[in-house]
Each structure stands twice: as C-alpha cells, then as structure tokens.
Design a protein around this motif. Structure first.
Motif, mmCIF file in Angstrom:
data_model
loop_
_atom_site.group_PDB
_atom_site.id
_atom_site.type_symbol
_atom_site.label_atom_id
_atom_site.label_comp_id
_atom_site.label_asym_id
_atom_site.label_seq_id
_atom_site.Cartn_x
_atom_site.Cartn_y
_atom_site.Cartn_z
ATOM 1 N N ASN A 75 -16.838 -9.253 -13.918
ATOM 2 C CA ASN A 75 -17.506 -10.141 -13.175
ATOM 3 C C ASN A 75 -16.594 -11.270 -12.559
ATOM 4 O OD1 ASN A 75 -19.960 -8.799 -12.928
ATOM 5 N ND2 ASN A 75 -20.943 -10.225 -14.413
ATOM 6 N N VAL A 76 -16.567 -11.543 -11.269
ATOM 7 C CA VAL A 76 -15.597 -12.417 -10.723
ATOM 8 C C VAL A 76 -16.155 -13.121 -9.539
ATOM 9 C CG1 VAL A 76 -13.474 -11.470 -11.153
ATOM 10 C CG2 VAL A 76 -14.372 -10.804 -9.273
ATOM 11 N N THR A 77 -15.757 -14.411 -9.298
ATOM 12 C CA THR A 77 -16.360 -15.098 -8.036
ATOM 13 C C THR A 77 -14.985 -15.535 -7.205
ATOM 14 O OG1 THR A 77 -18.376 -15.975 -9.116
ATOM 15 C CG2 THR A 77 -17.696 -17.255 -7.139
ATOM 16 N N GLY A 78 -14.920 -15.256 -6.162
ATOM 17 C CA GLY A 78 -13.690 -15.365 -5.483
ATOM 18 C C GLY A 78 -13.452 -14.555 -4.436
ATOM 19 N N THR A 79 -12.217 -14.232 -3.771
ATOM 20 C CA THR A 79 -11.651 -13.608 -2.495
ATOM 21 C C THR A 79 -11.036 -12.579 -3.203
ATOM 22 O OG1 THR A 79 -11.691 -15.534 -1.241
ATOM 23 C CG2 THR A 79 -10.712 -13.434 -0.287
ATOM 24 N N ILE A 80 -11.329 -11.391 -2.794
ATOM 25 C CA ILE A 80 -10.715 -9.969 -3.044
ATOM 26 C C ILE A 80 -9.805 -9.497 -1.924
ATOM 27 C CG2 ILE A 80 -10.778 -7.464 -3.806
ATOM 28 C CD1 ILE A 80 -11.462 -9.629 -5.808
ATOM 29 N N TYR A 81 -8.447 -9.374 -1.988
ATOM 30 C CA TYR A 81 -7.735 -8.826 -0.985
ATOM 31 C C TYR A 81 -7.127 -7.619 -1.043
ATOM 32 C CZ TYR A 81 -6.796 -13.989 0.225
ATOM 33 O OH TYR A 81 -6.904 -15.191 0.588
ATOM 34 N N ILE A 82 -7.543 -6.649 -0.407
ATOM 35 C CA ILE A 82 -7.006 -5.078 -0.151
ATOM 36 C C ILE A 82 -6.036 -4.962 0.799
ATOM 37 C CG2 ILE A 82 -7.843 -2.713 -0.159
ATOM 38 C CD1 ILE A 82 -9.421 -4.059 -2.187
ATOM 39 N N LYS A 83 -4.766 -4.606 0.143
ATOM 40 C CA LYS A 83 -3.754 -4.304 0.811
ATOM 41 C C LYS A 83 -2.933 -3.160 1.007
ATOM 42 C CE LYS A 83 -1.814 -9.094 1.109
ATOM 43 N NZ LYS A 83 -0.594 -9.832 0.686
ATOM 44 N N LEU A 84 -2.891 -2.423 2.054
ATOM 45 C CA LEU A 84 -2.354 -1.092 2.002
ATOM 46 C C LEU A 84 -0.839 -1.168 2.495
ATOM 47 C CD1 LEU A 84 -5.471 0.584 3.679
ATOM 48 C CD2 LEU A 84 -5.114 0.378 1.515
ATOM 49 N N TYR A 85 -0.074 -0.373 1.759
ATOM 50 C CA TYR A 85 1.397 -0.377 2.000
ATOM 51 C C TYR A 85 1.844 1.170 2.283
ATOM 52 C CZ TYR A 85 1.854 -4.872 0.458
ATOM 53 O OH TYR A 85 1.489 -6.409 0.183
ATOM 54 N N ASP A 86 2.857 1.454 3.162
ATOM 55 C CA ASP A 86 3.466 2.707 3.203
ATOM 56 C C ASP A 86 4.529 2.729 2.303
ATOM 57 O OD1 ASP A 86 5.856 1.604 4.155
ATOM 58 O OD2 ASP A 86 5.508 2.080 6.198
ATOM 59 N N SER A 87 5.172 4.141 2.344
ATOM 60 C CA SER A 87 6.099 4.436 1.445
ATOM 61 C C SER A 87 7.416 3.643 1.499
ATOM 62 C CB SER A 87 6.446 5.842 1.582
ATOM 63 O OG SER A 87 7.043 6.114 2.823
ATOM 64 N N THR A 88 7.791 2.759 2.514
ATOM 65 C CA THR A 88 8.827 2.150 2.567
ATOM 66 C C THR A 88 8.616 0.773 2.103
ATOM 67 O OG1 THR A 88 8.413 1.251 4.975
ATOM 68 C CG2 THR A 88 9.681 3.081 4.692
ATOM 69 N N GLY A 89 7.347 0.170 1.699
ATOM 70 C CA GLY A 89 6.766 -0.922 1.237
ATOM 71 C C GLY A 89 6.331 -1.878 2.266
ATOM 72 N N ALA A 90 6.130 -1.194 3.561
ATOM 73 C CA ALA A 90 5.699 -2.097 4.614
ATOM 74 C C ALA A 90 4.059 -2.385 4.474
ATOM 75 C CB ALA A 90 6.179 -1.622 5.905
ATOM 76 N N LEU A 91 3.753 -3.402 5.036
ATOM 77 C CA LEU A 91 2.157 -3.499 4.978
ATOM 78 C C LEU A 91 1.739 -2.928 6.028
ATOM 79 C CD1 LEU A 91 -0.253 -5.238 3.921
ATOM 80 C CD2 LEU A 91 0.220 -6.854 5.343
ATOM 81 N N VAL A 92 0.543 -1.838 5.920
ATOM 82 C CA VAL A 92 -0.076 -1.021 6.731
ATOM 83 C C VAL A 92 -1.276 -2.071 7.499
ATOM 84 C CG1 VAL A 92 -1.175 1.078 7.292
ATOM 85 C CG2 VAL A 92 0.848 1.074 5.896
ATOM 86 N N ALA A 93 -2.113 -2.294 6.401
ATOM 87 C CA ALA A 93 -3.201 -3.041 6.755
ATOM 88 C C ALA A 93 -3.760 -3.852 5.636
ATOM 89 C CB ALA A 93 -4.318 -2.130 7.027
ATOM 90 N N THR A 116 -2.247 9.486 5.943
ATOM 91 C CA THR A 116 -0.919 9.818 5.525
ATOM 92 C C THR A 116 0.319 8.693 5.446
ATOM 93 O OG1 THR A 116 -0.581 10.150 8.019
ATOM 94 C CG2 THR A 116 -1.079 12.016 6.601
ATOM 95 N N LYS A 117 -0.341 7.562 6.152
ATOM 96 C CA LYS A 117 0.516 6.202 6.253
ATOM 97 C C LYS A 117 0.325 5.354 4.880
ATOM 98 C CE LYS A 117 1.043 3.778 9.996
ATOM 99 N NZ LYS A 117 0.870 2.989 11.008
ATOM 100 N N VAL A 118 -0.470 5.559 4.184
ATOM 101 C CA VAL A 118 -0.662 4.818 2.916
ATOM 102 C C VAL A 118 -0.108 5.584 1.688
ATOM 103 C CG1 VAL A 118 -2.352 3.805 1.570
ATOM 104 C CG2 VAL A 118 -2.717 3.846 3.896
ATOM 105 N N ALA A 119 0.673 4.887 0.927
ATOM 106 C CA ALA A 119 1.220 5.235 -0.342
ATOM 107 C C ALA A 119 0.985 4.406 -1.513
ATOM 108 C CB ALA A 119 2.837 4.998 -0.131
ATOM 109 N N GLU A 120 0.451 3.083 -1.238
ATOM 110 C CA GLU A 120 -0.001 2.238 -2.107
ATOM 111 C C GLU A 120 -1.155 1.350 -1.534
ATOM 112 O OE1 GLU A 120 3.535 1.086 -5.282
ATOM 113 O OE2 GLU A 120 3.973 0.382 -3.096
ATOM 114 N N VAL A 121 -1.824 0.949 -2.767
ATOM 115 C CA VAL A 121 -3.139 0.174 -2.331
ATOM 116 C C VAL A 121 -3.024 -1.197 -3.425
ATOM 117 C CG1 VAL A 121 -4.740 1.478 -3.742
ATOM 118 C CG2 VAL A 121 -5.609 -0.257 -2.216
#
Length: 128
Positions: A75-93, A116-121
């Motif tokens: 359990n946590v109290t705070g902000t959760i950031y979800i970041k999606l990156y492509d295969s080059t390491g660029a931030l997608v969203a 297909t643009k997302v390689a990592e979350v």
C-alpha cells in the motif's frame, strides 16, 4: 594636447573609472555547487519493490494501448508515474495518478498509443 583639454578630460576619465568600479561592485558573486548523481551520502529507499502491469487495449482497435492497470506489492500514498518508452529509449507517453493507501490503480492515454511503439514501461512511485 593642451593643458586645458587635459584638465577637461581628467574629470570625465575619473567619472568613467568610478562608474565602472561601482558597477563591478554592484554585481553579486553567485556560487553554484553541483553534485554528481549518486554522490550524496543519504540512501533513498522505496516501500515499493515490484509492480505488475496489465495493458488496457483500445476497445475499437486492440493494436493500441488505451491505458495501463497496475498493482504494487505494498500500500502506498503518493503519485504513480507510468512512462512508456520505445526501443531507442525515447519517451513515447506518460501519465500520472494519485493513490491513497492503495496498491492498485489505472492510468489512461489519450490519444491511444500504438502497441508496436512501446518497448518498455516504467512504474515510478513518488511518495508524499
């Protein structure tokens, strides 16, 4: 140069020197100390050690990510950031949500992201 011309220039030169020295003294000295990342002596710990992520696919086209559902290991109290990156390491969203004494949440993406643009979350927790 005639002495009368020198006598006229001497006060002007003196005024110029006083003005330059006064301006130099009026500028404060600013010192900025920069520390390399990881060079500090304090250890930052997180209560969250793991997160399970489930894609929420678009209802009109399952080739697109409409959001992310996640479950944390505590359990946590705070902000959760979800970041999606492509295969080059660029931030997608990325998007955020706030949790209050909870282990799970949902983040949506508008517009939807091509799968297909997302390689990592990345799931990032920022406490209160």
């Amino acid at each position: 140069m005639r002495s009368s011309t020198r006598k006229k220039l001497l006060p002007l030169v003196f005024a110029l020197v006083v003005t330059v020295v006064g301006a130099a003294l009026a500028v404060p000295l600013i010192t900025v100390n920069v520390q390399q990342l990881g060079a500090g002596s304090s250890v930052i710990t997180s209560d969250v050690k793991a997160a399970n992520v489930t894609w929420i696919l678009s209802s009109t086209n399952p080739d697109y990510i409409a959001g992310v559902s996640f479950t944390l290991d505590t359990n946590v109290t705070g902000t959760i950031y979800i970041k999606l990156y492509d295969s080059t390491g660029a931030l997608v969203a990325y998007n955020t949500t706030t949790l209050t004494n909870s282990t799970s949440g949902t983040v949506t993406f508008d517009p939807n992201i091509p799968l297909t643009k997302v390689a990592e979350v990345y799931v990032i927790y920022q406490g209160p």
